[in-house]
Design a protein around this motif. Structure first.
Motif, PDB file in Angstrom:
ATOM      1  N   VAL A  39      31.849  23.135  48.533  1.00 13.01           N
ATOM      2  CA  VAL A  39      31.751  24.186  49.553  1.00 13.01           C
ATOM      3  C   VAL A  39      33.086  24.912  49.704  1.00 13.01           C
ATOM      4  N   LEU A  40      34.173  24.165  49.856  1.00 11.49           N
ATOM      5  CA  LEU A  40      35.479  24.785  50.072  1.00 11.49           C
ATOM      6  C   LEU A  40      35.968  25.508  48.825  1.00 11.49           C
ATOM      7  N   SER A  41      35.818  24.896  47.662  1.00 14.10           N
ATOM      8  CA  SER A  41      36.302  25.512  46.418  1.00 14.10           C
ATOM      9  C   SER A  41      35.545  26.794  46.094  1.00 14.10           C
ATOM     10  N   GLU A  42      34.238  26.745  46.193  1.00 18.87           N
ATOM     11  CA  GLU A  42      33.437  27.919  45.859  1.00 18.87           C
ATOM     12  C   GLU A  42      33.621  29.043  46.862  1.00 18.87           C
ATOM     13  N   THR A  43      33.838  28.703  48.134  1.00 13.28           N
ATOM     14  CA  THR A  43      34.046  29.738  49.137  1.00 13.28           C
ATOM     15  C   THR A  43      35.345  30.491  48.881  1.00 13.28           C
ATOM     16  N   VAL A  44      36.438  29.769  48.680  1.00 10.69           N
ATOM     17  CA  VAL A  44      37.728  30.413  48.416  1.00 10.69           C
ATOM     18  C   VAL A  44      37.687  31.183  47.095  1.00 10.69           C
ATOM     19  N   ALA A  45      37.021  30.632  46.092  1.00 11.95           N
ATOM     20  CA  ALA A  45      36.970  31.288  44.787  1.00 11.95           C
ATOM     21  C   ALA A  45      36.156  32.575  44.806  1.00 11.95           C
ATOM     22  N   SER A  46      35.209  32.684  45.723  1.00  9.24           N
ATOM     23  CA  SER A  46      34.315  33.841  45.726  1.00  9.24           C
ATOM     24  C   SER A  46      34.842  35.017  46.549  1.00  9.24           C
ATOM     25  N   LEU A  57      44.472  37.970  39.631  1.00 10.88           N
ATOM     26  CA  LEU A  57      43.799  37.269  40.717  1.00 10.88           C
ATOM     27  C   LEU A  57      42.306  37.560  40.791  1.00 10.88           C
ATOM     28  N   GLN A  58      41.887  38.746  40.331  1.00 11.36           N
ATOM     29  CA  GLN A  58      40.483  39.139  40.519  1.00 11.36           C
ATOM     30  C   GLN A  58      39.671  39.220  39.239  1.00 11.36           C
ATOM     31  N   ARG A  59      40.331  39.231  38.079  1.00 16.24           N
ATOM     32  CA  ARG A  59      39.567  39.325  36.832  1.00 16.24           C
ATOM     33  C   ARG A  59      39.735  38.072  35.985  1.00 16.24           C
ATOM     34  N   ALA A  60      40.913  37.855  35.425  1.00 13.76           N
ATOM     35  CA  ALA A  60      41.148  36.704  34.559  1.00 13.76           C
ATOM     36  C   ALA A  60      42.612  36.301  34.634  1.00 13.76           C
ATOM     37  N   PRO A  61      42.926  35.109  35.124  1.00 19.70           N
ATOM     38  CA  PRO A  61      44.320  34.673  35.189  1.00 19.70           C
ATOM     39  C   PRO A  61      44.898  34.298  33.832  1.00 19.70           C
ATOM     40  N   ASN A  62      44.033  34.001  32.875  1.00 15.12           N
ATOM     41  CA  ASN A  62      44.472  33.683  31.517  1.00 15.12           C
ATOM     42  C   ASN A  62      43.318  33.951  30.564  1.00 15.12           C
ATOM     43  N   SER A  63      43.532  33.673  29.302  1.00 13.89           N
ATOM     44  CA  SER A  63      42.520  33.994  28.286  1.00 13.89           C
ATOM     45  C   SER A  63      41.415  32.955  28.192  1.00 13.89           C
ATOM     46  N   LYS A  64      41.479  31.893  29.010  1.00 13.41           N
ATOM     47  CA  LYS A  64      40.515  30.797  28.886  1.00 13.41           C
ATOM     48  C   LYS A  64      39.529  30.716  30.047  1.00 13.41           C
ATOM     49  N   MET A  65      39.772  31.433  31.155  1.00 10.51           N
ATOM     50  CA  MET A  65      38.908  31.270  32.318  1.00 10.51           C
ATOM     51  C   MET A  65      38.892  32.528  33.166  1.00 10.51           C
ATOM     52  N   THR A  66      37.869  32.624  33.998  1.00  4.95           N
ATOM     53  CA  THR A  66      37.758  33.742  34.931  1.00  4.95           C
ATOM     54  C   THR A  66      38.552  33.434  36.199  1.00  4.95           C
ATOM     55  N   ALA A  67      38.710  34.452  37.041  1.00  7.45           N
ATOM     56  CA  ALA A  67      39.426  34.266  38.296  1.00  7.45           C
ATOM     57  C   ALA A  67      38.687  33.291  39.201  1.00  7.45           C
ATOM     58  N   PHE A  68      37.357  33.349  39.206  1.00  6.05           N
ATOM     59  CA  PHE A  68      36.582  32.419  40.034  1.00  6.05           C
ATOM     60  C   PHE A  68      36.833  30.985  39.589  1.00  6.05           C
ATOM     61  N   THR A  69      36.752  30.712  38.299  1.00  5.63           N
ATOM     62  CA  THR A  69      36.965  29.362  37.790  1.00  5.63           C
ATOM     63  C   THR A  69      38.376  28.879  38.083  1.00  5.63           C
ATOM     64  N   PHE A  70      39.354  29.769  37.954  1.00  5.73           N
ATOM     65  CA  PHE A  70      40.747  29.401  38.221  1.00  5.73           C
ATOM     66  C   PHE A  70      40.929  28.962  39.672  1.00  5.73           C
ATOM     67  N   ARG A  71      40.470  29.776  40.610  1.00  2.83           N
ATOM     68  CA  ARG A  71      40.659  29.438  42.021  1.00  2.83           C
ATOM     69  C   ARG A  71      39.809  28.230  42.427  1.00  2.83           C
ATOM     70  N   GLU A  72      38.620  28.115  41.847  1.00  2.04           N
ATOM     71  CA  GLU A  72      37.781  26.949  42.133  1.00  2.04           C
ATOM     72  C   GLU A  72      38.462  25.670  41.664  1.00  2.04           C
ATOM     73  N   THR A  73      39.052  25.695  40.471  1.00  2.00           N
ATOM     74  CA  THR A  73      39.748  24.524  39.936  1.00  2.00           C
ATOM     75  C   THR A  73      40.979  24.189  40.761  1.00  2.00           C
ATOM     76  N   MET A  74      41.750  25.204  41.135  1.00  2.00           N
ATOM     77  CA  MET A  74      42.957  24.980  41.928  1.00  2.00           C
ATOM     78  C   MET A  74      42.610  24.397  43.297  1.00  2.00           C
ATOM     79  N   MET A  75      41.534  24.884  43.916  1.00  2.00           N
ATOM     80  CA  MET A  75      41.130  24.350  45.213  1.00  2.00           C
ATOM     81  C   MET A  75      40.654  22.902  45.084  1.00  2.00           C
TER      82      MET A  75
END
Length: 432
Positions: free
Chosen positions: A60-67, A92-110
Motif C-alpha cells: 500500500v505505502l510503496s505503490e501509493t508513493v510510486a504512483s 523522477l517521472q519517466r525512467a531513473p535508469n535504463s533498467k526500470m521505470t520511475a514507478f518501479t524505482f520509487r516502489e523499490t526504494m519505498m
C-alpha cells in the motif's frame, strides 16, 4: 549431565553479557549463525514479507508513493511557481535508469526504507556533471563510514563480493526514523516479536488444517474388535457415509457401538482472534488504516473516507516530505536549490465524493480564489479559452479603497454606504 559452555561465542560477541549453552541456547545464538530458533520462525526483513499484513502494508505505502506525480518547479517573483523541463524531472517521472521505470524505482526504494529503515541509490553523472541515472542498492549491502576529516562515504558490497566506496555527494540516501539523524533503524527489528507472532499464528493455522489435527467423529465399541472386524467396519463407514452426498444419511451401528461428532472447542479456535489482533498490530506499526488491509470489521461508509484522508495527511505526507527534501538536496546543485524544487502532487488523494468535491469548487469559484481553469486542472482536464478569469462578489470591496468624493483616510471617510456610518451621514445631510 554437565552443561557444555561455549566461551568462543562470548569472545566473538563482546557486547553479549548473557552466556549461552547447548542445552538451553539463547535466541541471539541462533541469530548469530543464521539458525532458525524455537518453532522454526526467524524474522528478517525478507521473511517478514511472508506475513500477509506486512506484505499488504508495504504494498500500500510503496505503490501509493510510486504512483504520485512529482514535477519540478521554478519559483516566480514575487511569489508563485511554474513547471519546467529538467533532467531531474525526466528521471523522477519517466525512467531513473535504463533498467526500470520511475514507478518501479520509487516502489523499490519505498520497500527498502519500510523494511530496512533506509533506501540507497547511486547517482550517476555524465562528463558535464549532469545527473544521468539513479541506481537503487539493497540496504543490506551498504554501510556508512566517516573519514578522519569528518567526510561521509558509503561502502557498498557488490554481488561478486568486491567492495566499492561511494562519496556522500554521489549517494541518494533517505533515512527513516533513527537515533542519530543519519541512518534509520528497521521497523522489522523494532517489532520483531509482533511479526513473529503473526507468522506463528499463520503457521499454526496452516498446520492445523493441513495435518488434520481435528478428528471429525468418533465411533466407540464396548469391546475389542478383531483386525478383520475393524477393517470391515472401516470399509463400511467409508463406502456408505463419507462424502458430501452421504452427509445426512442415517447411520446403523451394531453390537452396542456409539457415534459422537467432534467440533473445534472455542478455546482452540481463539487463534483466529489472535490473527485479527496481529493485523491491527502490524497496521499500527506502519500507520496504515485497517480497511486498507481488507479488515472491514469496524469500517463504515463515513469513517472509511475520514481514515483515507488521515492516511494521506499522517502517513503518506511524512514520507513525501522525506523524498522531497532529499531530492532537492541531492539532485540539484547549490545554485539551482534557490530557484528549483520538486514537489509531489497529492490533491488527487484528498478528493472526496463527487457531490462534496463539486460543492467545494462552487464555493471557491464564487468567492473568487479559483478560476474555471484552476478547477479543470484539479480534475485533470485541459484549460478552456477565457477560463482564467477570477470572479468577485458585488457586495465585497477593498477595505483600503477610498469612497468617491471622500477625502482623507479617517474612520468616517473610509466607511461604506451601509450601516451606522451611512445612517449618520444621512442624518447629517438632512439637518444641513
Amino acid at each position: 549431565m554437565t552443561e557444555l559452555k561455549i566461551p568462543i561465542i562470548s569472545k566473538f560477541l563482546e557486547k553479549r553479557s548473557e552466556m549461552s549453552d547447548l542445552k538451553n541456547p539463547k535466541r541471539w545464538f541462533y541469530n548469530t549463525f543464521g539458525i532458525t530458533a524455537g518453532n522454526g520462525i526467524q524474522v528478517t526483513e525478507a521473511t517478514a514479507m511472508k506475513s500477509t499484513a506486512v506484505l499488504a502494508c508495504v504494498r500500500v505505502l510503496s505503490e501509493t508513493v510510486a504512483s504520485l506525480p512529482v514535477p519540478v518547479y521554478r519559483r516566480l517573483k514575487p511569489r508563485g511557481k511554474e513547471r519546467i523541463s529538467h533532467a531531474v524531472a525526466d528521471i523522477l517521472q519517466r525512467a531513473p535508469n535504463s533498467k526500470m521505470t520511475a514507478f518501479t524505482f520509487r516502489e523499490t526504494m519505498m520497500a527498502h526504507i519500510l523494511l530496512w529503515g533506509n533506501c540507497y541509490a547511486e547517482i550517476e553523472y555524465d562528463g558535464n556533471g549532469v545527473i544521468k541515472a539513479l541506481w537503487p542498492i539493497p540496504p543490506s549491502r551498504v554501510d556508512m563510514y566517516d573519514t578522519e576529516s569528518g567526510d561521509s562515504f558509503y561502502r557498498v558490497t557488490l554481488p561478486n563480493g568486491e567492495q566499492k566506496n561511494i562519496p556522500d555527494y554521489a549517494m541518494f540516501h533517505i533515512p527513516g526514523l533513527g537515533f542519530d539523524g543519519r541512518k534509520g533503524i528497521s521497523v522489522i527489528s523494532w517489532a520483531r516479536r509482533s511479526i513473529e507472532l503473526a507468522l506463528a499464528t499463520e503457521q499454526f493455522g496452516a498446520d492445523f488444517f493441513e495435518n488434520g489435527t481435528n478428528v471429525g467423529a468418533v465411533a466407540t465399541h464396548p469391546g475389542t474388535l478383531t483386525e478383520e472386524a475393524f477393517e470391515r467396519l472401516k470399509q463400511s463407514l467409508r463406502e456408505k457415509y463419507e462424502g458430501l452426498g452421504n452427509a445426512h444419511r442415517l447411520m446403523l451401528l451394531e453390537e452396542g457401538m456409539t457415534f459422537s461428532k467432534n467440533t473445534i472447542p472455542p478455546n482452540d479456535a481463539q487463534f483466529l482472534e489472535t490473527r485479527k489482533f496481529q493485523i491491527s498490530e502490524i497496521a499500527r506499526l506502519f500507520r496504515v488504516p485497517p480497511h486498507m488491509l481488507a479488515d472491514l470489521e469496524r469500517a463504515t461508509f463515513s469513517n472509511i473516507e475520514q481514515q483515507s484522508i488521515d492516511f494521506v495527511t499522517h502517513t503518506i505526507r511524512p514520507w513525501l516530505v522525506r523524498w522531497e527534501q532529499t531530492i532537492n538536496w541531492k539532485l540539484f546543485d547549490s545554485n539551482e536549490q534557490k530557484q528549483i524544487f520538486a514537489e509531489f502532487l497529492i490533491e488527487g488523494l484528498l478528493r472526496g465524493e463527487t457531490k462534496a468535491r463539486y460543492e467545494s469548487y462552487a464555493i471557491a469559484r464564487t468567492n473568487g480564489w479559483l478560476s474555471v481553469n484552476d478547477i479543470r486542472e484539479l480534475e485533470n482536464m485541459n484549460p478552456v479559452e477565457g477560463g482564467d478569469i477570477y470572479l468577485q462578489p458585488l457586495n465585497m470591496k477593498d477595505v483600503n479603497q477610498k469612497e468617491p468624493g471622500k477625502g482623507g483616510d479617517n474612520d468616517e471617510g473610509s466607511q461604506g454606504t451601509t450601516g451606522i456610518g451611512a445612517a449618520g451621514n444621512a442624518a447629517g445631510s438632512e439637518k444641513g
